[in-house]
Write a protein that holds these residues in place. Structure first.
Motif, PDB file in Angstrom:
ATOM      1  N   ARG A  35      26.295  42.090  23.191  1.00 44.01           N
ATOM      2  CA  ARG A  35      27.209  41.753  24.271  1.00 44.01           C
ATOM      3  C   ARG A  35      28.202  40.718  23.752  1.00 44.01           C
ATOM      4  NH1 ARG A  35      27.395  45.088  28.717  1.00 44.01           N
ATOM      5  NH2 ARG A  35      25.322  45.624  29.438  1.00 44.01           N
ATOM      6  N   ILE A  36      29.440  40.795  24.197  1.00 42.88           N
ATOM      7  CA  ILE A  36      30.474  39.922  23.666  1.00 42.88           C
ATOM      8  C   ILE A  36      30.135  38.453  23.889  1.00 42.88           C
ATOM      9  CG2 ILE A  36      32.887  39.212  23.949  1.00 42.88           C
ATOM     10  CD1 ILE A  36      33.569  42.157  24.439  1.00 42.88           C
ATOM     11  N   ARG A  37      29.703  38.087  25.076  1.00 48.88           N
ATOM     12  CA  ARG A  37      29.473  36.674  25.382  1.00 48.88           C
ATOM     13  C   ARG A  37      28.352  36.078  24.532  1.00 48.88           C
ATOM     14  NH1 ARG A  37      28.433  35.308  31.521  1.00 48.88           N
ATOM     15  NH2 ARG A  37      30.608  36.032  31.593  1.00 48.88           N
ATOM     16  N   LEU A  46      29.835  46.311  18.735  1.00 49.38           N
ATOM     17  CA  LEU A  46      30.213  46.147  20.134  1.00 49.38           C
ATOM     18  C   LEU A  46      30.566  47.503  20.735  1.00 49.38           C
ATOM     19  CD1 LEU A  46      32.650  43.080  19.752  1.00 49.38           C
ATOM     20  CD2 LEU A  46      30.225  43.000  20.390  1.00 49.38           C
ATOM     21  N   ALA A  47      30.424  47.598  22.041  1.00 44.93           N
ATOM     22  CA  ALA A  47      30.821  48.809  22.754  1.00 44.93           C
ATOM     23  C   ALA A  47      31.377  48.404  24.112  1.00 44.93           C
ATOM     24  CB  ALA A  47      29.633  49.757  22.917  1.00 44.93           C
ATOM     25  N   GLY A  48      32.519  48.950  24.475  1.00 43.58           N
ATOM     26  CA  GLY A  48      33.128  48.594  25.747  1.00 43.58           C
ATOM     27  C   GLY A  48      34.292  49.496  26.075  1.00 43.58           C
ATOM     28  N   ASP A 103      33.766  44.215  27.875  1.00 45.45           N
ATOM     29  CA  ASP A 103      32.490  44.689  28.415  1.00 45.45           C
ATOM     30  C   ASP A 103      32.126  43.823  29.619  1.00 45.45           C
ATOM     31  OD1 ASP A 103      31.291  42.316  27.533  1.00 45.45           O
ATOM     32  OD2 ASP A 103      30.208  43.253  25.874  1.00 45.45           O
ATOM     33  N   ALA A 104      30.946  43.988  30.157  1.00 49.46           N
ATOM     34  CA  ALA A 104      30.580  43.312  31.399  1.00 49.46           C
ATOM     35  C   ALA A 104      30.476  41.801  31.237  1.00 49.46           C
ATOM     36  CB  ALA A 104      29.255  43.871  31.918  1.00 49.46           C
TER      37      ALA A 104
END
Length: 290
Positions: A35-37, A46-48, A103-104
């Protein structure tokens, strides 16, 4: 002689293809999606979803003038020679502007320079002008364009498309970077020395035109406090995440396709390289026996 050269070429090309594609495949499969964060600094996957940069207007693809976030194009000319003709590249290029992956948990800027980009949008058509004067013709119109001497290829990434990315992840601001006080203090002192007159005015208490040991101690103390203040201000800023080309030669891939599709593609390409290498070895062996 020609048969031996062909066998050597097949071995070299096949071996390189197998090695490079198998290496990419292993890195894709061995690197978990982050996750990016919460992503760690360094090599990550990464995936988004792609989003446009708020301050930047959409790009226009060079051949079709289609709004997009990234493009790559190629113009080829058909050259006839003897019984067989071939296509020769006249022009090619790709955009280098930053991409924004969301992403989220947050977003990440991607510098696509040096990446292997595999977009889902790919158009190829032919025409009789070196530069197409309009968007790609379709249907019967494409068939009626006359002598097709040129071939055009355009690939694009669009907003709101899914994107898979693997590369070197870096974060600035947001308290993610630690403070090396001695290094930061030395940087501040070097900056102050560039304006030595100002440094004397601040710290030369006895006004003798030079800084003694006690005055230099005050300079270092003030520089340390300045370095800590700068670090606090940088930490208060919102974290900026970036994905760039790895320095260690690791794969840097951006793709509209998911990891499973990429893994399948790299696996088949590696198998094809191994088969080509084996065929080259058979040709060389046959040549030696003969």
């Amino acid at each position: 002689m020609l048969l031996s050269a062909a066998g050597v070429a097949m071995c070299l090309i096949g071996g390189w293809l197998w090695s490079s594609r198998w290496s990419k495949l292993r890195h894709l499969l061995d690197t978990p999606t982050s996750r990016i964060r919460s992503a760690a600094q360094g090599y990550v996957e990464l995936a988004g979803v792609l989003r446009g940069l708020p301050e930047m207007p959409p790009l226009l693809a060079p051949l079709t003038a289609t709004p997009c976030l990234w493009w790559r194009y190629r113009i080829e000319e058909y050259c006839s020679g003897g019984k067989r003709g071939s296509w020769r590249i006249l022009e090619q290029g790709s955009s280098e502007g930053l991409l924004r992956l969301f992403d989220a948990t947050g977003d990440c800027l991607i510098d696509p320079r040096g990446a292997e980009v595999l977009p889902a949008r790919r158009d190829r058509w032919t025409g009789n002008q070196r530069h197409p004067r309009s968007a790609r013709p379709a249907g019967v119109l494409a068939w009626l364009t006359g002598h097709r001497q040129y071939r055009y290829t355009e690939e694009r990434l669009h907003a709101d498309e899914p994107l898979y990315a693997i590369g070197d992840f870096r974060t600035t601001g947001g308290g993610r970077q630690g403070l090396d006080l001695l290094v930061a203090q030395g940087q501040v002192v070097r900056e102050w020395k560039e304006d030595y007159a100002g440094l004397l005015q601040r710290f030369d208490n006895n006004r003798d035109g030079q800084l003694d040991q006690a005055e230099w101690s005050r300079v270092r103390l003030a520089a340390g406090l300045e370095a800590q203040q700068r670090h606090r201000l940088a930490s208060d800023r919102q974290a900026l995440h970036q994905l760039v080309r790895p320095e260690e030669g690791l794969p840097f891939v951006l793709s509209s396709h998911g990891e499973e599709v990429l893994a399948r593609r790299f696996r088949w390409q590696a198998a094809g390289g191994a088969a080509l290498c084996l065929l080259g070895a058979v040709v060389l062996a046959a040549r030696m026996v003969g």
